[in-house]
Design a protein around this motif. Structure first.
Motif, short mmCIF file in Angstrom:
data_model
loop_
_atom_site.label_atom_id
_atom_site.label_comp_id
_atom_site.label_asym_id
_atom_site.label_seq_id
_atom_site.Cartn_x
_atom_site.Cartn_y
_atom_site.Cartn_z
N GLN A 40 0.83 -1.21 0.00
CA GLN A 40 0.00 0.00 0.00
C GLN A 40 0.87 1.25 0.00
N ILE A 41 1.91 1.24 0.82
CA ILE A 41 2.83 2.38 0.88
C ILE A 41 3.49 2.60 -0.48
N ASP A 42 3.94 1.51 -1.10
CA ASP A 42 4.59 1.62 -2.41
C ASP A 42 3.65 2.17 -3.47
N HIS A 43 2.39 1.70 -3.48
CA HIS A 43 1.41 2.20 -4.43
C HIS A 43 1.11 3.67 -4.14
N GLY A 44 0.99 4.00 -2.86
CA GLY A 44 0.73 5.39 -2.47
C GLY A 44 1.87 6.31 -2.87
N LYS A 45 3.10 5.82 -2.74
CA LYS A 45 4.26 6.62 -3.14
C LYS A 45 4.22 6.94 -4.63
N SER A 46 3.85 5.95 -5.42
CA SER A 46 3.75 6.13 -6.86
C SER A 46 2.64 7.13 -7.21
N THR A 47 1.49 6.99 -6.58
CA THR A 47 0.38 7.92 -6.82
C THR A 47 0.77 9.32 -6.39
N TYR A 48 1.41 9.43 -5.23
CA TYR A 48 1.86 10.73 -4.73
C TYR A 48 2.80 11.39 -5.75
N ALA A 49 3.76 10.63 -6.24
CA ALA A 49 4.73 11.18 -7.20
C ALA A 49 4.04 11.71 -8.46
N SER A 50 3.04 11.00 -8.93
CA SER A 50 2.41 11.41 -10.19
C SER A 50 1.29 12.43 -10.01
N LYS A 51 0.63 12.46 -8.86
CA LYS A 51 -0.54 13.32 -8.70
C LYS A 51 -0.36 14.46 -7.69
N CYS A 52 0.53 14.31 -6.73
CA CYS A 52 0.57 15.25 -5.61
C CYS A 52 1.86 16.04 -5.48
N SER A 53 2.96 15.44 -5.90
CA SER A 53 4.27 16.03 -5.63
C SER A 53 4.50 17.37 -6.31
N GLY A 105 -6.58 5.53 -0.16
CA GLY A 105 -6.12 4.75 0.99
C GLY A 105 -4.62 4.48 0.92
N ASN A 106 -4.13 4.20 -0.29
CA ASN A 106 -2.69 3.99 -0.46
C ASN A 106 -1.91 5.28 -0.23
#
Length: 117
Positions: A40-53, A105-106
């Motif tokens: 979950q953390i790994d998926h969240g990190k990927s989503t964060y990088a593409s959508k939030c960072s 959630g991720n």
């Protein structure tokens, strides 16, 4: 000299062995289905990088903008999810139509794993 092991001791050893094998199988099952916390953390990190960072910064903070330091947000998943879904103060756009509940959630798993208590 051989020691005699009691039936009770042998039963305890067997029970520990069975529980250890069952636990190992559960952990492996979580890893293969992607349900482990690290996944979950790994998926969240990927989503964060593409959508939030781009607004919140690559390290959960972006000095010089109005975005908060995400390492210091409260430990409140409900508040986090509501903010991501609905946006905030006309500065953060709503993401409910873009991110799935699983992705949010991720994101929470990733951000909360990097929080400073």
């Amino acid at each position: 000299m051989l020691k005699v092991i009691s039936h009770k001791t042998a039963a305890m050893i067997a029970a520990v062995a069975v529980l250890s094998v069952a636990h190992a199988a559960t952990v492996r099952a979580d890893d293969t289905t992607g349900n482990s916390m690290q996944a979950q953390i790994d998926h969240g990190k990927s989503t964060y990088a593409s959508k939030c960072s781009h607004c919140h910064g690559p390290n959960l903070m972006n000095s010089g903008t109005v975005t908060p330091d995400l390492r210091a947000i409260p430990d409140d998943k409900t508040r986090f999810v509501t903010t991501v879904k609905n946006g905030k103060n006309n500065k953060m756009p709503p993401w409910a139509d873009i991110l799935s509940d699983d992705e949010i959630g991720n994101l929470w798993a990733f951000v909360s794993s990097r929080r400073k208590p």
